[in-house]
Design an enzyme around this catalytic site. Structure first.
Site, PDB file in Angstrom:
ATOM      1  N   ASN A  13       0.800  -1.230   0.000  1.00 15.32           N
ATOM      2  CA  ASN A  13       0.000   0.000   0.000  1.00 15.32           C
ATOM      3  C   ASN A  13       0.833   1.279   0.000  1.00 15.32           C
ATOM      4  OD1 ASN A  13       0.803  -0.297   2.655  1.00 15.32           O
ATOM      5  ND2 ASN A  13      -1.150   0.285   3.543  1.00 15.32           N
ATOM      6  N   GLU A  65       5.528  -2.743  12.064  1.00 14.88           N
ATOM      7  CA  GLU A  65       4.310  -1.947  11.918  1.00 14.88           C
ATOM      8  C   GLU A  65       3.280  -2.859  11.268  1.00 14.88           C
ATOM      9  OE1 GLU A  65       2.159   1.392   9.406  1.00 14.88           O
ATOM     10  OE2 GLU A  65       4.323   1.353   9.161  1.00 14.88           O
ATOM     11  N   CYS A 118      -3.199   0.906   7.130  1.00 13.30           N
ATOM     12  CA  CYS A 118      -3.267   0.422   8.514  1.00 13.30           C
ATOM     13  C   CYS A 118      -3.916   1.483   9.391  1.00 13.30           C
ATOM     14  CB  CYS A 118      -1.884   0.046   9.018  1.00 13.30           C
ATOM     15  SG  CYS A 118      -0.722   1.380   8.902  1.00 13.30           S
TER      16      CYS A 118
HETATM   17  O1  G3H Z   1      -0.742   1.414   6.042  1.00 12.58           O
HETATM   18  C1  G3H Z   1      -0.045   1.882   6.943  1.00 12.58           C
HETATM   19  C2  G3H Z   1       0.550   3.206   6.822  1.00 12.58           C
HETATM   20  O2  G3H Z   1       1.565   3.394   7.785  1.00 12.58           O
HETATM   21  C3  G3H Z   1      -0.477   4.310   6.903  1.00 12.58           C
HETATM   22  O3  G3H Z   1       0.114   5.522   6.614  1.00 12.58           O
HETATM   23  O4  G3H Z   1      -1.416   7.156   7.729  1.00 12.58           O
HETATM   24  O5  G3H Z   1       0.166   7.877   5.967  1.00 12.58           O
HETATM   25  O6  G3H Z   1      -1.815   6.501   5.375  1.00 12.58           O
HETATM   26  P1  G3H Z   1      -0.789   6.827   6.414  1.00 12.58           P
END
Ligand code: G3H
Length: 466
Positions: free
Chosen positions: A155, A251, A285
């Site tokens: 993602n 993470e 996430c």
């Molecule tokens: O998908 C996990 C990422 O750490 C989310 O990052 O809050 O910048 O979308 P973001």
């Protein structure tokens, strides 16, 4: 169709296991292919990175910064092309893809600035009456660990690799990057700029391939000194089991709950929660994955969310199984009494936004991560009940509390067990100088700028005796 080889020791190597085709989520047509490495090839890549470490660790910070500055310049020139590739490869809207590329280059600049504030400590020996002043002085500094294994998800293939690679390289480690297959092609294209910028051979090796074949050989390689992983909780827990005591920066998943209190500004809560739940089709996430709403605001909140969700146009999901999984959670919830407020249309990897209300803990969607465009809404009466529901989650990444009552904001922020509590905003990892990480099934340790430099190094004491 373009094919990308592995990059090891500055050389392009074809994969012993052939190639893997990558389909664009937009049309499910083949977009590119990448080499599929064998166990022996990834073992060579780690050994080669270890060899490179013995020189790179003694490079000066100014040399590393110069290479980074060269890379930043050439990445900025190439950013439109890279954003286009990313858009096609992982099904992100063009603006979101551009934002990921630019954010990643900005993060490199942020890390260079962080170096200016990264310091060691001097310990004074004369605190102990046995030693006169200046007799014994301890200099505590940070030294690199060795080979860092960075594993990035589909993602954010660029942003969630650079946030591992930049601190690792700037602090003197070398890196083996294993990108998620979807996103691997753009990753290779992005990191080619580092070689062009003067990064010595072997300091950053990139190996794509099937996780089944090369996952464990990488995770258990004795020369890997730290594993930095972003991805699913299932894989994260596997890493916890097999890694041989090396430090882990994990993470993992999230079930970021949006708490809409009776003191909430509803305009704000609706806007943030809808954006938080559906951007990139909920495949983050930090997506807002459950709203728990005080009974006094429940009807109005639900009605207004439905109005907003009906206006949305979403990108496709990464693949068909991911969309089917969201449908599985939707069907489970409705079979157990959830009310359908916006019904999803499902066709292969295309899934339109859905909303269900009256969700309860016995429904899977209450505590399982949907990672897709489904917004479940539940109700609560008292703060005590709310905290039980929120802290009953196996996840602990972020939570949002929507309230105009500052006392309530602090009270709930103090009691909710997650890495980050957002007051009056959707969950978000950025700005990228903010420490970020989760607890429980959401991972361990907080990444950031100086925080990651510290995590990717160890303390070393030199005691000067005069
Ligand atoms: O998908 C996990 C990422 O750490 C989310 O990052 O809050 O910048 O979308 P973001």
């Amino acid at each position: 169709m373009e094919n990308q080889d592995l990059i090891v020791n500055g050389q392009n190597l074809s994969g012993d296991n052939g190639t893997i085709e990558i389909k664009s989520p937009w049309d499910l047509q083949t977009f590119a292919s990448v080499a599929s490495a064998s166990k022996a090839q990834v073992e060579d890549a780690v050994s080669n990175s270890d060899e490179a470490f013995h020189t790179w660790r003694y490079s000066s910070l100014s040399e590393r910064v110069e290479i980074f500055n060269n890379a930043i310049k050439s990445l900025r020139e190439d950013s439109d092309r890279l954003a286009q590739l990313l858009h096609k490869e992982i099904g992100k809207f063009e603006d979101d893809a551009r934002s990921e590329i630019n954010r990643s280059i900005d993060y490199m600049e942020l890390m260079i600035s962080a170096l200016k504030h990264w310091k060691g400590t001097v310990y004074y020996g004369d605190l102990d009456p046995k030693f006169p002043r200046n007799k014994k002085t301890g200099i505590y500094s940070r030294v690199p660990l060795g080979v860092v294994l960075a594993i990035s998800p589909f993602n954010y293939p660029i942003n969630l690799s650079i946030t591992k690679i930049a601190p690792a390289l700037l602090s003197g480690n070398t890196v083996v990057l294993k990108p998620s297959t979807q996103g691997a092609y753009t990753s290779y294209e992005f990191y080619k700029h580092f070689a062009k910028a003067g990064l010595p051979k072997g300091v950053l090796n990139i190996v794509s391939g099937s996780s089944k074949e090369i996952g464990d050989p990488l995770l258990t390689h004795p020369l890997v000194k730290l594993i930095a992983f972003t991805g699913s909780t299932e894989v994260g827990n596997h890493i916890r089991k097999v890694s041989l005591g090396v430090p882990l920066l994990l993470e993992l998943g999230g079930k970021d709950i949006g708490v809409v209190t009776k003191h909430a500004d509803l305009d704000l809560a609706v806007k943030e929660i809808v954006k938080g739940a559906f951007s990139y089709c909920g495949q983050r996430c930090t997506a807002q994955k459950l709203a728990l709403v005080h009974s006094s605001k429940y009807e109005e909140f639900t009605r207004r969310v439905v109005e907003e969700v009906q206006k949305l146009e979403l990108n496709p999901m990464i693949d068909e199984p991911s969309a089917s999984f969201v449908m599985e959670l939707f069907n489970d919830a409705t079979s157990k009494g959830a009310e359908v407020k916006v019904s999803p249309n499902h066709d292969s990897n295309k899934l339109s936004p859905a909303v269900v209300s009256e969700v309860k803990p016995e429904m899977r969607v209450f505590y399982e991560e949907q990672f897709g465009p489904l917004m479940p809404i539940g109700k609560y009466e008292t703060e005590e009940e709310l905290l039980k529901l929120v802290n009953g989650s196996p996840y602990g990444l972020q939570a949002s509390v929507y309230t105009k009552d500052i006392d309530q904001a602090f009270r709930l922020a103090d009691k909710i067990e997650v890495g980050t509590v957002q007051i009056n905003a959707k969950p978000d990892r950025g700005p990228d100088n903010f420490p970020f990480g989760g607890v429980k099934d959401s991972g361990q340790l907080m990444q950031g700028t100086i925080e990651t430099l510290d995590l990717m190094t160890r303390g070393k004491m030199v005691v000067v005796n005069t």
